[in-house]
Scaffold this motif. Structure first.
Motif, PDB file in Angstrom:
ATOM      1  N   PRO A 193      13.862 -29.614   1.717  1.00  0.00           N
ATOM      2  CA  PRO A 193      14.748 -28.922   0.759  1.00  0.00           C
ATOM      3  C   PRO A 193      15.886 -28.232   1.507  1.00  0.00           C
ATOM      4  O   PRO A 193      15.649 -27.600   2.537  1.00  0.00           O
ATOM      5  N   SER A 194      17.088 -28.376   0.984  1.00  0.00           N
ATOM      6  CA  SER A 194      18.263 -27.817   1.656  1.00  0.00           C
ATOM      7  C   SER A 194      19.410 -27.717   0.663  1.00  0.00           C
ATOM      8  O   SER A 194      19.555 -28.594  -0.197  1.00  0.00           O
ATOM      9  N   PRO A 195      20.258 -26.653   0.800  1.00  0.00           N
ATOM     10  CA  PRO A 195      21.456 -26.604  -0.060  1.00  0.00           C
ATOM     11  C   PRO A 195      22.407 -27.756   0.276  1.00  0.00           C
ATOM     12  O   PRO A 195      23.303 -28.078  -0.474  1.00  0.00           O
ATOM     13  N   TYR A 219      23.222 -24.242  -5.977  1.00  0.00           N
ATOM     14  CA  TYR A 219      23.018 -22.787  -5.914  1.00  0.00           C
ATOM     15  C   TYR A 219      22.140 -22.557  -4.698  1.00  0.00           C
ATOM     16  O   TYR A 219      21.488 -23.495  -4.219  1.00  0.00           O
ATOM     17  N   VAL A 220      22.090 -21.358  -4.198  1.00  0.00           N
ATOM     18  CA  VAL A 220      21.366 -21.112  -2.946  1.00  0.00           C
ATOM     19  C   VAL A 220      20.093 -20.293  -3.195  1.00  0.00           C
ATOM     20  O   VAL A 220      20.146 -19.219  -3.782  1.00  0.00           O
ATOM     21  N   LEU A 221      18.965 -20.861  -2.782  1.00  0.00           N
ATOM     22  CA  LEU A 221      17.687 -20.151  -2.852  1.00  0.00           C
ATOM     23  C   LEU A 221      17.435 -19.478  -1.504  1.00  0.00           C
ATOM     24  O   LEU A 221      18.204 -19.671  -0.559  1.00  0.00           O
ATOM     25  N   SER A 223      18.564 -31.380  -2.221  1.00  0.00           N
ATOM     26  CA  SER A 223      18.989 -30.140  -2.874  1.00  0.00           C
ATOM     27  C   SER A 223      18.518 -30.133  -4.327  1.00  0.00           C
ATOM     28  O   SER A 223      18.593 -31.152  -5.010  1.00  0.00           O
ATOM     29  N   LEU A 224      18.062 -28.966  -4.786  1.00  0.00           N
ATOM     30  CA  LEU A 224      17.623 -28.853  -6.179  1.00  0.00           C
ATOM     31  C   LEU A 224      18.835 -28.696  -7.092  1.00  0.00           C
ATOM     32  O   LEU A 224      18.801 -29.024  -8.261  1.00  0.00           O
ATOM     33  N   GLY A 225      19.920 -28.182  -6.539  1.00  0.00           N
ATOM     34  CA  GLY A 225      21.114 -27.948  -7.355  1.00  0.00           C
ATOM     35  C   GLY A 225      22.114 -27.134  -6.570  1.00  0.00           C
ATOM     36  O   GLY A 225      21.826 -26.667  -5.473  1.00  0.00           O
ATOM     37  N   GLY A 244      11.861 -24.675   4.639  1.00  0.00           N
ATOM     38  CA  GLY A 244      12.561 -23.780   5.550  1.00  0.00           C
ATOM     39  C   GLY A 244      12.695 -22.390   4.932  1.00  0.00           C
ATOM     40  O   GLY A 244      12.464 -22.197   3.734  1.00  0.00           O
ATOM     41  N   ARG A 245      13.023 -21.434   5.788  1.00  0.00           N
ATOM     42  CA  ARG A 245      13.374 -20.081   5.369  1.00  0.00           C
ATOM     43  C   ARG A 245      14.512 -19.607   6.246  1.00  0.00           C
ATOM     44  O   ARG A 245      15.098 -20.412   6.983  1.00  0.00           O
ATOM     45  N   TYR A 246      14.848 -18.306   6.179  1.00  0.00           N
ATOM     46  CA  TYR A 246      15.940 -17.729   6.992  1.00  0.00           C
ATOM     47  C   TYR A 246      17.226 -18.505   6.713  1.00  0.00           C
ATOM     48  O   TYR A 246      17.539 -18.807   5.548  1.00  0.00           O
ATOM     49  N   GLY A 266      14.712 -20.066   0.249  1.00  0.00           N
ATOM     50  CA  GLY A 266      13.858 -20.947   1.051  1.00  0.00           C
ATOM     51  C   GLY A 266      13.510 -22.185   0.248  1.00  0.00           C
ATOM     52  O   GLY A 266      13.918 -22.338  -0.902  1.00  0.00           O
ATOM     53  N   GLY A 267      12.711 -23.056   0.842  1.00  0.00           N
ATOM     54  CA  GLY A 267      12.422 -24.339   0.220  1.00  0.00           C
ATOM     55  C   GLY A 267      11.283 -24.349  -0.775  1.00  0.00           C
ATOM     56  O   GLY A 267      11.117 -25.321  -1.522  1.00  0.00           O
TER      57      GLY A 267
HETATM   58  N1  LIG Z   1      19.105 -26.361  -3.766  1.00  0.00           N
HETATM   59  C1  LIG Z   1      18.819 -25.414  -2.804  1.00  0.00           C
HETATM   60  C2  LIG Z   1      17.938 -25.527  -1.710  1.00  0.00           C
HETATM   61  C3  LIG Z   1      18.002 -24.330  -1.057  1.00  0.00           C
HETATM   62  C4  LIG Z   1      17.315 -23.953   0.184  1.00  0.00           C
HETATM   63  C5  LIG Z   1      16.320 -24.770   0.721  1.00  0.00           C
HETATM   64  C6  LIG Z   1      15.716 -24.438   1.924  1.00  0.00           C
HETATM   65  C7  LIG Z   1      16.119 -23.279   2.585  1.00  0.00           C
HETATM   66  C8  LIG Z   1      15.759 -22.696   3.816  1.00  0.00           C
HETATM   67  C9  LIG Z   1      16.500 -21.539   3.959  1.00  0.00           C
HETATM   68  N2  LIG Z   1      17.298 -21.399   2.867  1.00  0.00           N
HETATM   69  C10 LIG Z   1      18.203 -20.298   2.658  1.00  0.00           C
HETATM   70  C11 LIG Z   1      19.599 -20.671   3.073  1.00  0.00           C
HETATM   71  C12 LIG Z   1      20.600 -19.820   2.755  1.00  0.00           C
HETATM   72  C13 LIG Z   1      21.882 -20.141   3.126  1.00  0.00           C
HETATM   73  C14 LIG Z   1      22.135 -21.291   3.786  1.00  0.00           C
HETATM   74  C15 LIG Z   1      21.098 -22.114   4.075  1.00  0.00           C
HETATM   75  N3  LIG Z   1      19.811 -21.796   3.708  1.00  0.00           N
HETATM   76  C16 LIG Z   1      17.103 -22.447   2.021  1.00  0.00           C
HETATM   77  C17 LIG Z   1      17.700 -22.777   0.814  1.00  0.00           C
HETATM   78  N4  LIG Z   1      18.874 -23.539  -1.701  1.00  0.00           N
HETATM   79  N5  LIG Z   1      19.360 -24.221  -2.782  1.00  0.00           N
END
Ligand SMILES: Nc1cc(-c2ccc3ccn(Cc4ccccn4)c3c2)[nH]n1
Length: 243
Positions: free
Chosen positions: A86-88, A139-141, A135-137, A112-114, A143-144
């Motif tokens: 999972p990733s933005p 927007y920024v979460l 990516s789920l969409g 992932g986190r951080y 973590g995964g």
């Molecule tokens: N569709 C999605 C997926 C995520 C996502 C998935 C995994 C991680 C691991 C860490 N972060 C926070 C983060 C914040 C800022 C830039 C990068 N990452 C995640 C965010 N956000 N939105």
């Protein structure tokens, strides 16, 4: 299907013990293992993150614990399992990808986190997995894990035997590229709001036509982007006039 999830918050995945996915696990349709990334650290503080090279805010997840964790779930798999990260910055998850992934024998999810996972883990993982950042969409979460909850539910419900009536998978939103039609149940008149007469008519041809008409109308109103795929296929005149 076997699913392995690696996370520093394994308890985040507890909802996957409930409801349809929980029952699929009990029925043996789905095997789901959750692994704590900290299990794969070697220092007394069980460190999983460090400061980013190049500076910047936040922390980055260290590569070695991830490599050990991923090796432990797929040491020398015959067929490379799919590793979903999972990733933005990933490809967009949608129903088509859910169907595609539901065909796999194994899926591994790396939460992932951080500020994310050291990129070299992704580069290294290609030797052992088919790697797909998702990516789920837009927007920024944080973590995964939330993304994994959504994806495992969307994928798991497509597995044979999970949903009681497989027909219900056919006419839901996005299954045919359109949003679903409105649904109603008893009473037929409720607080001066009535169920559309056609649905009480017993005329199944007209009901089917009305439902398709509603799907196009809703899609045109709420998700016109989805209709692009239909221009080439040609809408019926009735549907086009309904838009
Ligand atoms: N569709 C999605 C997926 C995520 C996502 C998935 C995994 C991680 C691991 C860490 N972060 C926070 C983060 C914040 C800022 C830039 C990068 N990452 C995640 C965010 N956000 N939105």
């Amino acid at each position: 299907m076997r699913i392995d999830v690696v996370s520093i918050f394994p308890e985040y995945l507890a909802p996957l013990e409930l409801s349809l996915i929980g029952k699929a696990r009990q029925d043996g349709i789905l095997e789901l293992n959750v692994h704590d990334l900290r299990t794969f650290t070697s220092d007394k503080h069980r460190t999983v993150d460090d400061t980013p090279y190049g500076g910047g805010a936040g922390m980055v997840m260290k590569p070695e614990p991830w490599a050990r964790a991923l090796e432990s779930v797929a040491p020398d798999a015959q067929k490379k399992p799919v590793l979903i990260v999972p990733s933005p910055a990933g490809e967009r998850f949608n129903q088509a990808l859910a169907y595609e992934l539901a065909e796999e024998e194994r899926l591994v999810f790396a939460c992932g986190r951080y500020e994310g996972i050291d990129e070299r883990v992704i580069d290294w993982a290609h030797e052992h997995f088919t790697v797909r950042p998702v990516s789920l969409g837009d927007y920024v979460l944080n973590g995964g894990e939330v993304a994994v909850l959504a994806m495992v539910e969307a994928i798991g419900r497509l597995l044979p035997g999970v949903v009681g009536n497989p027909e219900s998978l056919v006419e839901e939103s996005h299954s045919d590229g359109l949003l679903e039609y409105p649904v109603y149940t008893k009473p037929s008149s409720w607080r001066e709001h009535d169920v559309p007469d056609v649905l009480l008519s017993g005329n199944h041809g007209k009901i089917a036509q009305w439902r398709k008409h509603q799907q196009f109308r809703r899609t045109a109103e709420r998700r016109p982007d989805l209709l692009a795929g239909f221009d080439a296929s040609g809408l019926s005149r009735a549907d086009r006039t309904a838009l």
